[in-house]
Scaffold this active site. Structure first.
Site, PDB file in Angstrom:
ATOM      1  N   ASP A   1     -12.136  -6.658  -0.530  1.00 37.67           N
ATOM      2  CA  ASP A   1     -10.857  -6.851   0.339  1.00 37.67           C
ATOM      3  C   ASP A   1     -10.877  -8.186   1.114  1.00 37.67           C
ATOM      4  O   ASP A   1     -11.605  -8.711   1.323  1.00 37.67           O
ATOM      5  CB  ASP A   1     -10.592  -5.453   1.048  1.00 37.67           C
ATOM      6  CG  ASP A   1      -9.238  -5.039   1.330  1.00 37.67           C
ATOM      7  OD1 ASP A   1      -8.250  -5.694   0.966  1.00 37.67           O
ATOM      8  OD2 ASP A   1      -9.116  -3.746   1.682  1.00 37.67           O
TER       9      ASP A   1
ATOM     10  N   ASP B   1      -0.605  -1.783  -1.472  1.00 38.64           N
ATOM     11  CA  ASP B   1      -0.761  -0.567  -0.704  1.00 38.64           C
ATOM     12  C   ASP B   1       0.150   0.313  -0.890  1.00 38.64           C
ATOM     13  O   ASP B   1       0.129   1.763  -0.356  1.00 38.64           O
ATOM     14  CB  ASP B   1      -1.143  -0.879   0.580  1.00 38.64           C
ATOM     15  CG  ASP B   1      -2.362  -1.562   0.842  1.00 38.64           C
ATOM     16  OD1 ASP B   1      -3.389  -1.308   0.172  1.00 38.64           O
ATOM     17  OD2 ASP B   1      -2.481  -2.171   2.028  1.00 38.64           O
TER      18      ASP B   1
HETATM   19  C1  GLA Z   1      -6.700  -2.573   2.702  1.00 38.51           C
HETATM   20  C2  GLA Z   1      -6.496  -2.125   1.225  1.00 38.51           C
HETATM   21  C3  GLA Z   1      -6.488  -0.820   1.207  1.00 38.51           C
HETATM   22  C4  GLA Z   1      -7.726  -0.311   1.915  1.00 38.51           C
HETATM   23  C5  GLA Z   1      -7.680  -0.685   3.261  1.00 38.51           C
HETATM   24  C6  GLA Z   1      -9.383  -0.532   3.994  1.00 38.51           C
HETATM   25  O1  GLA Z   1      -5.333  -2.194   3.431  1.00 38.51           O
HETATM   26  O2  GLA Z   1      -5.470  -2.669   0.799  1.00 38.51           O
HETATM   27  O3  GLA Z   1      -6.782  -0.284  -0.259  1.00 38.51           O
HETATM   28  O4  GLA Z   1      -9.056  -0.562   1.183  1.00 38.51           O
HETATM   29  O5  GLA Z   1      -7.663  -2.076   3.445  1.00 38.51           O
HETATM   30  O6  GLA Z   1      -9.393  -0.894   5.305  1.00 38.51           O
END
Ligand code: GLA
Length: 717
Positions: free
Chosen positions: A474, A545
């Site tokens: 990430d 997301d």
């Molecule tokens: C980001 C990612 C999510 C998750 C969060 C964790 O927002 O897109 O899928 O992994 O971080 O903190």
């Protein structure tokens, strides 16, 4: 040697051929390059003719005058009489910016020239490269224009190498990877724009006079403007019309320019963002731009997408990866930071029952990471949550027959972390400037070698005995105030933004080498780094997301314009309480199966009905996932939030048609599939109706009963 690139002395032209296209560069007066043609293969091309124009600066050397302003340029430079967007602008030690390269020699090689510290496309046995070498004797620099032909996919890539042969510094203010001038027409410009949660919405408008600058200054390819851009006839649609498509194999700040000039040419440029990444090139040093790609088709936007998709599948996705896309259960949307071994083992049992293949432990497994304001940088397991350690936990997961995936965010640091206490100076920021936070975190300055070493050592210690084969990587903020955090004595150079990106790739590569067999799923707050360079390391990327099915249908439709379905991670997520019904799970599933399916929900609280529904989905997806992973993409319709496309699986000559809408359900749509072969029979798997191929070609009427639906049309053997 292949003959995909040739030089003809009589015409002074270089000919670059792909399966369906031709690109011609004319060497004028043995000094300058004019772009003569880019389009479908033809034997008739207009000769280069100088075009006089009032107010144009021209070269009068006793032969026919050359007007750079009206010439279709290969690689225009600042101050050279071409008054449109420059592809290169170098400042010498006297402060002078005029840049003027002239031809020196050429070379045609099999394969390609790799790009220092940056990812570039893999070759096959038809790949060839043309290298045009130019010199600017005043700047004492050499410039190599590299053109690589990927024959079968109709892609030509471009990058340039700049060498400072002198002793004085040269400041690179602008250096593009690709410049293409094409004759003016009634063109539209097509881009992918958005924001976090709304990535890659297709925007199309007619191209107006002046410069349109598509850029990112965030240190990432960004949610906001994707590096993809296309120019097409204003009458072009998915199946017809001239389309020129472009993309960039780079994940940092970029600047793509489309300029409609008043002299009948349109200029397209792809490259790094000089304002963010401009740097000093010392004497004796070489600078490589990242690779940019272009494709042309007269068969509409659908063919452009397929060219990019097959290029990415063949030449970009890691070679060792071999189409392994497990169905995952990801812990994030159901549990956020509230995870521990006990809960995960219970979850794993249900996941196995359902047929899920990999458990991805998302954020929250390490250090004191119980919320997003602590822990980043401290990459060791939280022993309160995993009392027997990661190794034991991974053994238990493996015993259950599941693979394990683990979330990491290596490029970041929370002020509330052990690492920050020890090394506050490792934060990315310019010395003396204020620190900017985003999601309670700073960016780690991985441009520093000691930071890279720290990360490698720490991750190695944490993961060395762990049985895992999947990383979710990430990156949850943009880079701001990029600079050097040292007081004078420890300058690397001023190219931190670029070094950061190079080391980010280096770290990805280290993971792939150090833990053989792992795959990496990319992520940046969803799809903030959804670009071709990331796809060299991350064989799939978390698309967004946003997992609301209606929004997802649009985001996925936009993503498919430039990137194939096999990189698109699509999860069925936790619906709110009142929606926890098979109809809702079915809706979410039907959208998610357009790409690589996964789940993000609390399986422990599923009732029997929903459990059975999901179990059915998973066993069904296992039978049909090849459509998304290996199929060719044919968009049919996209209007008013209704999207229809199909994937064609060539090896079994079968089709899956996907439908998503916000309108009333029960819509009848006439679908025609030109790939169906006339005399073969095909069966509609929904109602077992049999059609002749010729009927499918001419158009069959199908009914879609739900907000998201699919129909498989299978060839009968
Ligand atoms: C980001 C990612 C999510 C998750 C969060 C964790 O927002 O897109 O899928 O992994 O971080 O903190």
């Amino acid at each position: 040697m292949n003959n995909n690139i040739t030089y003809n002395k009589e015409t002074s032209c270089f000919y670059l051929e792909t399966s369906n296209t031709l690109y011609i560069i004319k060497l004028v007066r043995n000094k300058y390059f004019a772009q003569l043609y880019y389009g479908e293969k033809t034997t008739f091309v207009d000769e280069y003719k100088p075009r006089p124009l009032a107010f144009a600066s021209y070269l009068d050397d006793g032969e026919e005058k050359i007007y750079f302003e009206t010439m279709m340029a290969e690689y225009p430079s600042f101050g050279s009489g071409d008054f449109w967007a420059d592809a290169i602008r170098l400042r010498n030690y006297k402060g002078n910016c005029v840049t003027d390269f002239e031809y020196n020699n050429y070379e045609i090689i099999n394969g390609r020239i790799n790009i220092h510290n940056l990812p570039c496309a893999n070759v096959d046995n038809k790949t060839q490269t043309l290298v045009l070498t130019l010199k600017d004797n005043v700047l004492n620099c050499t410039l190599k224009l590299c053109y690589t032909v990927f024959y079968d996919t109709d892609i030509i890539s471009r990058h340039v190498v700049l060498i400072n042969n002198g002793n004085e510094d040269v400041i690179i203010e602008n250096i593009k990877s690709l410049n293409l001038d094409i004759p003016n027409n009634d063109y539209d410009i097509v881009t992918l724009n958005g924001a976090h949660y709304f990535e890659r919405t297709i925007r199309r408008s007619s191209l107006n006079y002046g410069k349109q600058v598509l850029y990112s200054a965030r240190g990432t390819s960004s949610h906001h403007t994707n590096p993809f851009v296309a120019i097409c006839d204003n009458s072009a649609d998915y199946t017809k019309g001239n389309v020129y498509g472009f993309n960039f194999i780079y994940s940092g700040s970029f600047e793509n320019i489309v300029e409609k000039t008043s002299v009948d040419k349109i200029r397209i440029q792809i490259g790094v963002n000089g304002a963010v990444e401009g740097q000093v090139l010392q004497g004796g040093v070489e600078y490589y731009t990242p690779e940019a790609v272009m494709t042309y088709t007269n068969k509409g936007l659908g063919q452009m997408s397929r060219n990019f998709h097959s290029f990415i599948k063949k030449h970009i996705i890691p070679l060792s990866f071999n189409h392994r896309h497990p169905i995952v259960l990801n812990t994030w949307e159901a549990f956020y930071f509230d995870i521990d071994e006990k809960k995960l083992l219970k979850l794993a049992d249900v996941a196995v029952d359902l047929g899920i293949e990999t458990l991805v432990v998302d954020d929250g497994w390490f250090s004191v990471r119980n919320s997003d304001n602590a822990g980043l940088g401290d990459w060791w397991v939280n022993n309160d949550k995993f009392p027997s350690g990661l190794k034991m936990f991974s053994n238990k997961i493996a015993k259950k027959g599941l693979s394990l995936g683990i979330w990491i965010e290596p490029e970041m640091i929370n002020p509330n972390s052990e690492l920050f206490k020890k090394h506050p100076e490792w934060c990315l920021k310019a010395y003396g400037r204020k620190e900017l936070l985003s999601r309670n975190q700073h960016v780690l300055n991985i441009a520093l070698p000691e930071v890279l070493t720290y990360l490698k050592e720490t991750f190695f210690q944490t993961f060395k005995d762990v049985k895992f084969n999947y990383i979710k990587w990430d990156m949850n903020r943009s880079l701001s105030a990029v600079g050097n955090n040292f007081n004078g004595e420890k300058l690397i150079d001023n190219a931190i933004a670029r070094k950061y990106i190079e080391n980010m790739y280096n770290l990805h590569d280290w993971f792939l080498q150090t833990f053989p067999g792992i795959m990496i799923e990319g992520c940046s707050g969803g799809g903030g780094r959804y670009d071709m360079a990331m796809m060299r390391y991350t064989s799939q990327i978390w698309t967004s997301d946003n997992t609301f099915p209606a929004d997802r249908a649009r985001i996925q439709h936009g993503s498919l314009l430039a990137y194939p379905a096999c990189v698109m991670s699509c999860h069925v997520s936790n619906p709110e309480e009142s929606l926890k019904k098979p109809e809702e799970y079915d809706y979410r599933y039907k959208i998610a199966l357009q790409g690589v399916l996964g789940y993000e929900m609390d399986l422990l609280t599923l009732n029997r009905e929903n459990f059975d529904c999901i179990k059915k989905q998973i066993s069904e997806y296992k039978r049909i996932r090849d459509f998304a992973v290996l199929g060719n993409y044919y968009p049919l319709f996209a209007k008013n939030e209704t999207y229809v496309h199909y994937y064609h699986l060539e090896n079994i000559d079968s089709f899956i048609i996907h439908y998503a809408t916000q309108k009333q359900v029960g819509e009848k749509i006439t679908i025609s599939i030109p790939q169906a072969s006339d005399n073969d029979s095909y069966i509609d798997r929904k109602n077992n109706k049999v059609y002749k191929g010729i009927n499918i070609k001419e158009g069959i009427e199908l009914t879609f009963d739900k907000k998201a639906d699919y129909i498989i049309i299978e060839k009968q053997i």
